[in-house]
Motif scaffolding. Structure first.
Motif, PDB file in Angstrom:
ATOM      1  N   ILE A 115       0.861  -1.182   0.000  1.00 49.25           N
ATOM      2  CA  ILE A 115       0.000   0.000   0.000  1.00 49.25           C
ATOM      3  C   ILE A 115       0.894   1.228   0.000  1.00 49.25           C
ATOM      4  N   ASN A 116       0.804   2.022  -1.053  1.00 53.93           N
ATOM      5  CA  ASN A 116       1.525   3.288  -1.121  1.00 53.93           C
ATOM      6  C   ASN A 116       0.546   4.392  -0.748  1.00 53.93           C
ATOM      7  N   SER A 117       0.755   4.990   0.403  1.00 53.12           N
ATOM      8  CA  SER A 117      -0.207   5.969   0.912  1.00 53.12           C
ATOM      9  C   SER A 117      -0.301   7.206   0.030  1.00 53.12           C
ATOM     10  N   LEU A 118       0.722   7.473  -0.770  1.00 53.40           N
ATOM     11  CA  LEU A 118       0.666   8.632  -1.655  1.00 53.40           C
ATOM     12  C   LEU A 118      -0.394   8.465  -2.737  1.00 53.40           C
ATOM     13  N   ARG A 119      -0.758   7.236  -3.055  1.00 53.24           N
ATOM     14  CA  ARG A 119      -1.721   6.977  -4.125  1.00 53.24           C
ATOM     15  C   ARG A 119      -3.153   6.845  -3.611  1.00 53.24           C
ATOM     16  N   LEU A 120      -3.361   6.980  -2.327  1.00 55.61           N
ATOM     17  CA  LEU A 120      -4.694   6.806  -1.763  1.00 55.61           C
ATOM     18  C   LEU A 120      -5.440   8.134  -1.740  1.00 55.61           C
ATOM     19  N   PRO A 121      -6.720   8.151  -2.116  1.00 58.03           N
ATOM     20  CA  PRO A 121      -7.491   9.400  -2.030  1.00 58.03           C
ATOM     21  C   PRO A 121      -7.633   9.901  -0.600  1.00 58.03           C
ATOM     22  N   SER A 122      -7.712   8.987   0.354  1.00 58.55           N
ATOM     23  CA  SER A 122      -7.832   9.339   1.766  1.00 58.55           C
ATOM     24  C   SER A 122      -7.236   8.205   2.582  1.00 58.55           C
ATOM     25  N   PRO A 123      -6.876   8.437   3.838  1.00 63.75           N
ATOM     26  CA  PRO A 123      -6.330   7.337   4.650  1.00 63.75           C
ATOM     27  C   PRO A 123      -7.275   6.149   4.765  1.00 63.75           C
ATOM     28  N   GLN A 124      -8.593   6.393   4.778  1.00 65.21           N
ATOM     29  CA  GLN A 124      -9.550   5.296   4.920  1.00 65.21           C
ATOM     30  C   GLN A 124      -9.540   4.356   3.715  1.00 65.21           C
ATOM     31  N   HIS A 125      -9.070   4.833   2.565  1.00 68.93           N
ATOM     32  CA  HIS A 125      -9.039   3.974   1.385  1.00 68.93           C
ATOM     33  C   HIS A 125      -7.952   2.905   1.475  1.00 68.93           C
ATOM     34  N   ALA A 126      -7.157   2.916   2.533  1.00 72.49           N
ATOM     35  CA  ALA A 126      -6.226   1.808   2.749  1.00 72.49           C
ATOM     36  C   ALA A 126      -6.984   0.503   2.949  1.00 72.49           C
ATOM     37  N   TYR A 127      -8.155   0.565   3.596  1.00 77.32           N
ATOM     38  CA  TYR A 127      -8.988  -0.628   3.738  1.00 77.32           C
ATOM     39  C   TYR A 127      -9.417  -1.147   2.367  1.00 77.32           C
ATOM     40  N   THR A 128      -9.865  -0.234   1.517  1.00 72.72           N
ATOM     41  CA  THR A 128     -10.337  -0.635   0.191  1.00 72.72           C
ATOM     42  C   THR A 128      -9.227  -1.283  -0.618  1.00 72.72           C
ATOM     43  N   HIS A 129      -8.045  -0.679  -0.587  1.00 72.43           N
ATOM     44  CA  HIS A 129      -6.923  -1.210  -1.367  1.00 72.43           C
ATOM     45  C   HIS A 129      -6.524  -2.598  -0.872  1.00 72.43           C
ATOM     46  N   LEU A 130      -6.448  -2.792   0.428  1.00 73.37           N
ATOM     47  CA  LEU A 130      -6.044  -4.085   0.979  1.00 73.37           C
ATOM     48  C   LEU A 130      -7.085  -5.155   0.678  1.00 73.37           C
ATOM     49  N   TYR A 131      -8.348  -4.831   0.867  1.00 72.01           N
ATOM     50  CA  TYR A 131      -9.398  -5.827   0.632  1.00 72.01           C
ATOM     51  C   TYR A 131      -9.493  -6.183  -0.852  1.00 72.01           C
ATOM     52  N   ALA A 159      -7.032  -6.104  -3.036  1.00 71.55           N
ATOM     53  CA  ALA A 159      -5.875  -6.914  -3.415  1.00 71.55           C
ATOM     54  C   ALA A 159      -6.026  -8.360  -2.965  1.00 71.55           C
ATOM     55  N   LEU A 160      -6.703  -8.591  -1.849  1.00 74.24           N
ATOM     56  CA  LEU A 160      -6.841  -9.946  -1.326  1.00 74.24           C
ATOM     57  C   LEU A 160      -8.003 -10.706  -1.946  1.00 74.24           C
ATOM     58  N   THR A 161      -9.057  -9.998  -2.349  1.00 73.64           N
ATOM     59  CA  THR A 161     -10.270 -10.675  -2.816  1.00 73.64           C
ATOM     60  C   THR A 161     -10.653 -10.339  -4.245  1.00 73.64           C
ATOM     61  N   GLY A 162     -10.123  -9.268  -4.819  1.00 79.09           N
ATOM     62  CA  GLY A 162     -10.540  -8.865  -6.153  1.00 79.09           C
ATOM     63  C   GLY A 162     -11.896  -8.204  -6.179  1.00 79.09           C
ATOM     64  N   ASN A 163     -12.352  -7.685  -5.059  1.00 77.59           N
ATOM     65  CA  ASN A 163     -13.658  -7.033  -4.965  1.00 77.59           C
ATOM     66  C   ASN A 163     -13.454  -5.606  -4.497  1.00 77.59           C
ATOM     67  N   HIS A 164     -13.919  -4.643  -5.289  1.00 81.21           N
ATOM     68  CA  HIS A 164     -13.765  -3.229  -4.952  1.00 81.21           C
ATOM     69  C   HIS A 164     -15.010  -2.746  -4.219  1.00 81.21           C
ATOM     70  N   VAL A 165     -14.837  -2.388  -2.959  1.00 80.98           N
ATOM     71  CA  VAL A 165     -15.941  -1.894  -2.136  1.00 80.98           C
ATOM     72  C   VAL A 165     -15.497  -0.608  -1.453  1.00 80.98           C
ATOM     73  N   GLY A 166     -16.412   0.033  -0.766  1.00 81.29           N
ATOM     74  CA  GLY A 166     -16.106   1.262  -0.059  1.00 81.29           C
ATOM     75  C   GLY A 166     -15.281   1.010   1.187  1.00 81.29           C
ATOM     76  N   PRO A 167     -14.685   2.075   1.755  1.00 82.04           N
ATOM     77  CA  PRO A 167     -13.838   1.899   2.946  1.00 82.04           C
ATOM     78  C   PRO A 167     -14.569   1.286   4.128  1.00 82.04           C
TER      79      PRO A 167
END
Length: 763
Positions: free
Chosen positions: A458-474, A476-484
């Motif tokens: 997770i590169n925090s510079l590429r995240l729209p907000s800190p909460q989107h770290a949840y979205t990026h991690l989930y 990457a692990l599941t292939g499902n894009h959901v909200g934070p």
């Protein structure tokens, strides 16, 4: 005059000595002693009769033609398209692949049958497809009938009623149905390259697609019925195994796709680390961490040397094109449908070259030995910041500490949570060293020496907000894009209760780069990221990377306690280390004087120790040398060229503007820099900056600065674009951040002559 037998017939006895060795214009007549000496020299030096110019040219031409003819026998010719059984396949197309010897295309139907009437006619009546079971229905056969094709997703009556999902068996129906049902007779590939071998056979490199059932998550509710995933595995086969074209589109373009052989591909899938990544419009987009693994790299002797843009992914790996390895089937494509099990010898051999795409990529051989490029041009290529070396020199102890942490986490499994904090000033190779370590550990896992694991960055510079770290991690692990919010709840379940909510039993190693950007007022994001590893059976290890060494001490106690005391600090590079790194980059290129490299390393080490600045300084010196000399191939970069690059760097516009600032503005810049480094944030408040400015004034006998004067100075600096600041009307609540490189500002303040005490400050 006497001539020796060796020169008989070549120098005439009657020819004067001055015609054989003519005197230089303006010199006196030769003495008898000089004539005797020249006579002996003439006897000892034969003058062979030169061959006619036309004969020499003809001989050289025959030699070049013979060499070209010999090299053509070992070169392959790259193609843009081929024709197989009347169908034309081009580079960049998606196609079906025959997977069995007894493949019979007649067993696949070309049309879809209506599930109500069992016919395809009437043709004028539209047939719609269920988005769940993929079965077709005439709109007039439905009860009640439909007058128009519905927009968006549509489910058939059976799926609406909640009946189990239906579908044809893999051995029947259309080619699309056979593929999605998991049939073994067809596969789907993306054509990466086409070429003709020296023996006349034509081959292609295909990057494989997988259906959701073949991923570690299996088919999930969020997967589309026609969804496939683009894998990292590339194989070489004969073009005879290609059957017919297909369409693989992004979700936005799928609505405009025509025909039955259309699929959706929204994600790439890495089977080794069991992670997903959202695709872009370009399948061959350059990303070192997700580069396709060919498993068979061609040698330079077999390569053609010229490429079209479509084949750029081969050049990035240092190869000129794919080769046909031993045991590779040509017709049909039998060499891969189900990937070998991890840890086997076939898997290790097939994936070995893919490791060069992880972390720091190897400098391509073409950069060092490119035809037609001068040594200075090749030096500029290897010194560029985008051409990272395969290894990071001078970081052995840090690499060993990171390796030990990951190996302990993999060995411990779910017994305990582990966290590691990596810190250091910018340009010290923190992230590159971590990624290089993960590359070597991946090789060990494939060889069976370590348990298999997942790795997510997770590169925090590429995240729209800190909460989107949840979205990026989930994602990457599941292939499902959901909200934070949804992602945070799902991750909470995944890393709790012994990991029963997860989709994999492997340990997940999470790299959080630029961790300080995730700091919020309540620090909830960082708390969750470092809380999950300590959960019982979470199977999660976190590596945090930031520039601030004391960031854990500035976090809330509940986060600092979970982060632990295990840390790795990257110190700034010394002069010797910078010199070693530069010489490693320039290995095999003798274009720099050793004193020039040492001079640049000393200059950078005295300011910041940033290796990126040292490499950029040397690259600019090579550019200056090439521009000043006409014969660049025989030029050497000297200390004077490095000095020109240094002067150019420190004579930039923003450097001159900082030198011309008034006394108060320079003091304010120093206060902003110190406050930013103390808090670990790029933006700071005027209230805190003013307090620090008052402390500097009191400690160095300077007059106190009023708030209004400080705000006015900040406004002037903002108008010069030296800082980014809010409007001055906010006064103490205005936020500001530096808009110039920190190293440049530190250099200006340390060499300030009008304010002597600034040189004594620690920046």
């Amino acid at each position: 005059m006497r001539t020796s037998a060796r020169n008989a017939g070549k120098v005439s006895d009657s020819k004067p000595l001055t015609e054989v060795f003519p005197a230089t214009r303006g010199t006196p007549a030769l003495t008898e002693r000089k004539r005797a000496a020249n006579s002996k020299l003439a006897d000892a030096m034969p003058a062979p009769e030169p061959a006619p110019a036309s004969k020499r040219a003809h001989k050289a031409q025959r030699k070049r033609a013979k060499k070209a003819k010999s090299s053509e026998k070992h070169l392959r010719q790259f193609l843009s398209s081929v024709t197989v059984d009347g169908d034309t396949f081009s580079v960049g197309d998606d196609a079906y692949l025959r997977m069995t010897d007894d493949f019979d295309e007649d067993e696949f139907t070309e049309v879809e049958l209506c599930q109500m009437c069992g016919y395809t006619e009437p043709q004028e009546v539209p047939m719609i497809e269920c988005d769940r079971c993929l079965l077709g229905y005439h709109i007039t056969c439905l009860r009640p009938p439909l007058t128009n094709v519905p927009k968006g997703d549509w489910l058939c009556p059976s799926c609406v009623s909640g009946k189990p999902r239906r579908g044809r068996k893999a051995g029947a129906g259309t080619a699309r149905e056979h593929l999605l049902a998991g049939g073994k007779k067809l596969a789907l590939v993306h054509i990466q390259a086409l070429w003709q071998e020296p023996d006349g056979s034509k081959c292609f490199a295909g990057r494989w697609y997988e259906v959701p059932e073949n991923t570690h998550t299996g088919r999930q509710k969020h997967h589309a019925a026609r969804e496939v995933f683009l894998t990292r595995l590339v194989d070489n086969n004969g073009v005879e195994s290609l059957w017919r074209l297909a369409q693989v589109c992004l979700p936005d373009a799928f609505a405009q796709a025509t025909g039955d052989d259309a699929f959706i591909c929204e994600y790439e899938y890495d089977a080794v680390w069991q992670r997903f990544r959202r695709r872009t419009s370009d399948v061959n987009e350059d990303d070192s961490d997700w580069a396709a693994s060919d498993g068979e790299a061609a040698s330079d002797e077999e390569a053609d040397g010229t490429f079209k843009p479509q084949y750029a992914f081969w050049a990035e790996k240092g190869a000129k094109g794919p080769t046909k390895g031993k045991g590779t089937a040509v017709t049909p494509a039998l060499n891969r449908h189900k990937a070998p099990q991890q840890g086997g010898s076939e898997w290790i051999e097939a994936q070995r070259d893919s490791l060069s795409g992880l972390g720091a990529a190897e400098i391509p051989a073409s950069s060092r030995q490119g035809e037609g490029a001068s040594p200075l041009a090749r030096a500029q290529a290897v010194l560029a910041l985008t051409a990272n070396p395969r290894t990071m020199p001078c970081r052995d102890s840090e690499r060993a500490a990171i390796t030990s942490f990951v190996e302990e986490s993999l060995t411990a499994g779910s017994s305990s949570g582990r966290c590691l904090y990596v810190s250091g000033v910018p340009g010290t190779g923190k992230t590159a060293t971590v990624l290089e370590t993960m590359r070597s550990l991946r090789r060990k896992a494939e060889a069976g020496h370590l348990p298999a694991f997942q790795f997510v960055e997770i590169n925090s510079l590429r995240l729209p907000s800190p909460q989107h770290a949840y979205t990026h991690l989930y994602e990457a692990l599941t292939g499902n894009h959901v909200g934070p919010t949804t992602a945070a709840a799902s991750l909470e379940e995944m890393f709790s209760s012994g990991g029963r909510g997860g989709t994999s039993k492997r340990v997940t190693v999470l790299l959080v780069d630029e961790m300080d950007l995730l700091v919020t007022k309540k620090q909830t994001v960082l708390y969750n990221l470092f809380e999950w590893p300590v959960r019982k059976g979470s199977r999660l290890a976190v590596i945090g990377v930031a520039n601030t060494m004391d960031l854990p001490e500035r976090l809330l106690p509940r986060i600092a306690s979970r982060l632990g005391s295990r840390r790795v600090v990257f110190q700034p590079y010394t002069r010797q280390q910078l010199e070693t790194i530069a010489k490693t980059r320039l290995e095999g290129l003798d274009v720099f004087e050793s004193r020039a490299i040492e001079y640049a390393a000393r200059k950078v080490a005295a300011v910041s120790g940033d290796v990126r600045r040292c490499l950029e300084l040397l690259r600019r010196a090579a550019e200056i040398t090439e521009a000043k000399t006409k014969q660049a191939a025989a030029s050497m970069v000297k200390m004077s060229h490095v000095d020109d690059a240094i002067n150019e760097m420190f004579q930039a516009t923003h450097m001159q503007m900082m030198r011309n600032c008034c006394r108060l503005e320079k003091m304010l810049l120093a206060a902003v820099l110190m406050e930013s480094r103390a808090r670990g944030h790029t933006d700071v408040m005027m209230e805190n900056v003013h307090v620090r400015l008052e402390g500097l004034c009191q400690g160095h006998s300077e007059p106190n600065v009023a708030v209004g004067a400080a705000v006015a100075a900040a406004t002037r600096l903002g108008s010069k674009r030296l800082i980014l600041a809010d409007p001055g009307a906010k006064r103490l609540y205005m936020r500001m951040s530096l808009n110039v490189p920190v190293d440049d500002l530190s250099h200006i303040l340390k060499h300030e002559d009008t304010i002597e005490w600034l040189k004594d400050l620690s920046f």
